[in-house]
Design an enzyme around this catalytic site. Structure first.
Site, PDB file in Angstrom:
ATOM      1  N   GLU A   1       0.807  -1.230   0.000  1.00 44.58           N
ATOM      2  CA  GLU A   1       0.000   0.000   0.000  1.00 44.58           C
ATOM      3  C   GLU A   1       0.843   1.284   0.000  1.00 44.58           C
ATOM      4  OE1 GLU A   1      -3.984  -1.479   2.291  1.00 44.58           O
ATOM      5  OE2 GLU A   1      -2.265  -1.032   3.566  1.00 44.58           O
TER       6      GLU A   1
HETATM    7  C1  TNX Z   1      -4.207  -4.100   4.904  1.00 48.19           C
HETATM    8  S1  TNX Z   1      -2.426  -6.461   4.620  1.00 48.19           S
HETATM    9  C2  TNX Z   1      -2.944  -3.821   5.381  1.00 48.19           C
HETATM   10  C3  TNX Z   1      -2.787  -3.308   6.757  1.00 48.19           C
HETATM   11  C4  TNX Z   1      -4.121  -3.093   7.430  1.00 48.19           C
HETATM   12  C5  TNX Z   1      -5.022  -4.268   7.103  1.00 48.19           C
HETATM   13  C6  TNX Z   1      -6.324  -4.274   7.832  1.00 48.19           C
HETATM   14  C7  TNX Z   1      -1.457  -5.363   4.382  1.00 48.19           C
HETATM   15  C8  TNX Z   1      -0.225  -5.825   3.803  1.00 48.19           C
HETATM   16  N1  TNX Z   1      -1.785  -4.109   4.700  1.00 48.19           N
HETATM   17  O1  TNX Z   1      -2.024  -2.132   6.742  1.00 48.19           O
HETATM   18  O2  TNX Z   1      -3.913  -2.989   8.802  1.00 48.19           O
HETATM   19  O3  TNX Z   1      -5.263  -4.264   5.722  1.00 48.19           O
HETATM   20  O4  TNX Z   1      -7.081  -3.121   7.628  1.00 48.19           O
END
Ligand code: TNX
Length: 539
Positions: free
Chosen positions: A345
């Site tokens: 992300e």
């Molecule tokens: C996605 S899974 C994310 C986290 C969040 C999670 C829950 C991932 C690699 N990144 O930063 O905490 O969803 O909302």
């Protein structure tokens, strides 16, 4: 030969050639034979066959045999001379049997000895063979983890047959042969959004080890907090560690505390996997050091729950130096072979610069003699197959890396993110993908989850607890239990033997294990619990 241990008053010894320490067992054995003709050996009537006793994760095979073996508070545990690595498993077993049989204050009956035999070369990694016979219980295993897992299985069996005020209890005779389906059986804990101390984390490691998980992944850094002290960049913990979601005081692990966790996990068969999330999810570092920001100005601290809000400045030498220094220190503190670099992300990063940064840190990790792990976004950008990719949202992102040879960890959000609510009554957790009940967490096959993925590439499974919406350790425990039992069985047990209804019944039967772990667990209506929870601070 006999060695005393610091675990009183049950005994641990090396298997003697002349059996000098077997007297208590033999004495009891004679008494038992005499009593048998009168009213049965145990005096407690019929016992269920071994195949009926609940074990989670479900073993590879269980075979009943005639007879039974007594298990008492003072059962002798013998360690073969050729198996010094069995000692931790033997010690664990003594503690857990004494807990299961509520031995405190009891003088203690014996029974036939439990013998840890020399490592068996015919068994695959992490596997064991447990034979319960009237005159002895033997454990053969491939390696240290195999012995630990045999001890965990015996612990569950002891709990299954334990009854108030019975010492000894009777185990049905039979053979359990057991090996894991996947090599990677992990649990990830996010200590960045909310901080949890070493003492709060250790019981989770104990519980994960009880379920035969072997990787403990700590998500150490994120926008809201930096949780490990780095000598060369001290403000990361001093400034970046002082925040958390909701404005709490945060915290961080000193290097000594981190090393303590690494060691604690290793003694329970778990490799600790540290994650330093880069180049996104990095606001805590950006708030500690202006130099990591493109404008040179420290970012404001962030204590909200959004994702994708930050990036290291990517055309900046300081960011590479930062990555090299941090990875170098974390690698030096980490005996395990893995460093997780996050990579998820990074919405604020330019795509080309992002891919270059990921390949730069891949080289830094390799220079530190570690294997890199990254989330699926990193694998999509650099799909050279030379490092481990962790899938979570869009399975197609990991296909090129898998095709190039990358091992894949599956952490599908809709099956393994145990930070989602169980149901609409559940008080804390993520809701962005709805609820995740224990049936859904259990009832899937990793080999067919990701369309187009060659199942031979699947290294294993990992559950994750993200804590942006989970503020306390009690809430973390509720989120994990009982759902972690489902992920553990998905990771360990053969697909063909798994049945969801049978699993649900075994979870109910293993309520004494959940109580013994002294963690909160959710009294979900999906499980026909035999009794109200006696766990630490039940909701
Ligand atoms: C996605 S899974 C994310 C986290 C969040 C999670 C829950 C991932 C690699 N990144 O930063 O905490 O969803 O909302």
């Amino acid at each position: 030969m006999f060695i005393a241990t610091d675990v009183p008053p049950a005994v641990i010894g090396r298997a003697p050639t002349t059996r000098p320490k077997l007297l208590p067992a033999i004495t009891w054995g004679l008494a038992c034979v005499a009593a048998w003709t009168l009213n049965g050996c145990s005096g407690n009537g019929e016992i269920p066959p071994l195949t009926d006793l609940a074990v989670i994760p479900l073993p590879t095979s269980v075979t009943d045999q005639p007879g039974r073996a007594a298990l008492g508070c003072n059962t002798l545990i013998q360690i073969d001379d050729a198996c010094p690595d069995c000692v931790p498993a033997g010690q664990e077993l003594i503690v857990s049997i004494r807990q299961a049989l509520q031995c405190d204050g009891k003088r203690g009956a014996t029974g036939p000895p439990i013998r840890f035999l020399a490592p068996a070369t015919d068994l695959p990694p992490e596997s064991y063979r447990l034979q319960i016979q009237p005159d002895q219980i033997t454990v053969a295993a491939s390696d240290t983890n195999g012995y630990l897992y045999a001890a965990q299985t015996l612990r569950q069996l002891a709990l299954a047959v334990a009854a108030d005020d019975k010492d000894p209890v009777q185990l049905p005779a039979g053979v359990i042969e057991d090996r894991p389906r996947y090599a990677w059986r992990g649990l990830m804990l996010d200590v960045a959004r909310h901080f949890f101390t070493v003492d709060q984390v250790k019981p989770l490691i104990d519980a994960a080890a009880a379920l035969k998980l072997n990787r403990f992944h700590l998500h150490l850094t994120d926008d809201q907090g930096w949780r490990i002290h780095i000598d060369s960049w001290p403000r990361l913990s001093e400034v970046g560690g002082a925040t958390e979601v909701g404005g709490g005081q945060g915290g961080f692990y000193t290097q000594a505390e981190y090393a303590d966790l690494v060691d604690y996990a290793a003694r329970r068969g778990m490799i600790l996997v540290p994650e330093i999330d880069m180049p996104g999810h990095i606001n805590a570092a950006l708030s500690a050091y202006g130099i990591l920001n493109c404008d040179g100005v420290p970012a404001d601290p962030y204590t909200g729950t959004d994702v994708g809000i930050s990036s290291l400045c990517l055309d900046n030498d300081a960011s590479r130096q930062f990555a090299a220094d941090v990875i170098g220190e974390v690698a030096a503190l980490t005996p395990g072979p893995y460093i997780h670099i996050g990579g998820d992300e990074a919405f604020e990063a330019d795509d080309v610069l992002y891919a270059r940064f990921i390949s730069d840190i891949r080289d830094i990790v390799a220079d530190n003699n570690k294997t890199m792990i990254g989330w699926e976004e990193a694998a999509e950008a650099v799909s050279d197959g030379t490092w481990i990719a962790q899938q979570w949202l869009l399975p197609e992102r990991i296909l090129p890396a898998a095709a190039a040879g990358a091992p894949i960890i599956l952490s599908p959000y809709d099956r393994t993110y145990l930070s989602f609510i169980y149901d609409t009554d559940f008080p804390v957790g993520n809701v962005w993908a709805g609820a995740l009940d224990i049936y859904t967490a259990y009832d899937w096959d990793p080999d067919t989850y990701a369309k187009g993925l060659d199942s031979a590439r699947i290294l294993g499974i990992e559950a994750a607890v993200w804590t942006e919406k989970i503020p306390t350790i009690a809430d973390v425990q509720l989120s994990l239990f009982p759902r972690l039992l489902a992920t553990a069985e998905v990771a360990w047990s053969d697909q063909a033997r798994r049945q969801v209804d049978d699993f649900i019944t075994r979870v109910a039967s293993l309520q004494p294990l959940l109580d013994q772990l002294q963690l909160n667990y959710y009294q979900t209506r999906d499980i026909p619990w035999p009794a109200p929870s006696t766990s630490a601070t039940a909701p």
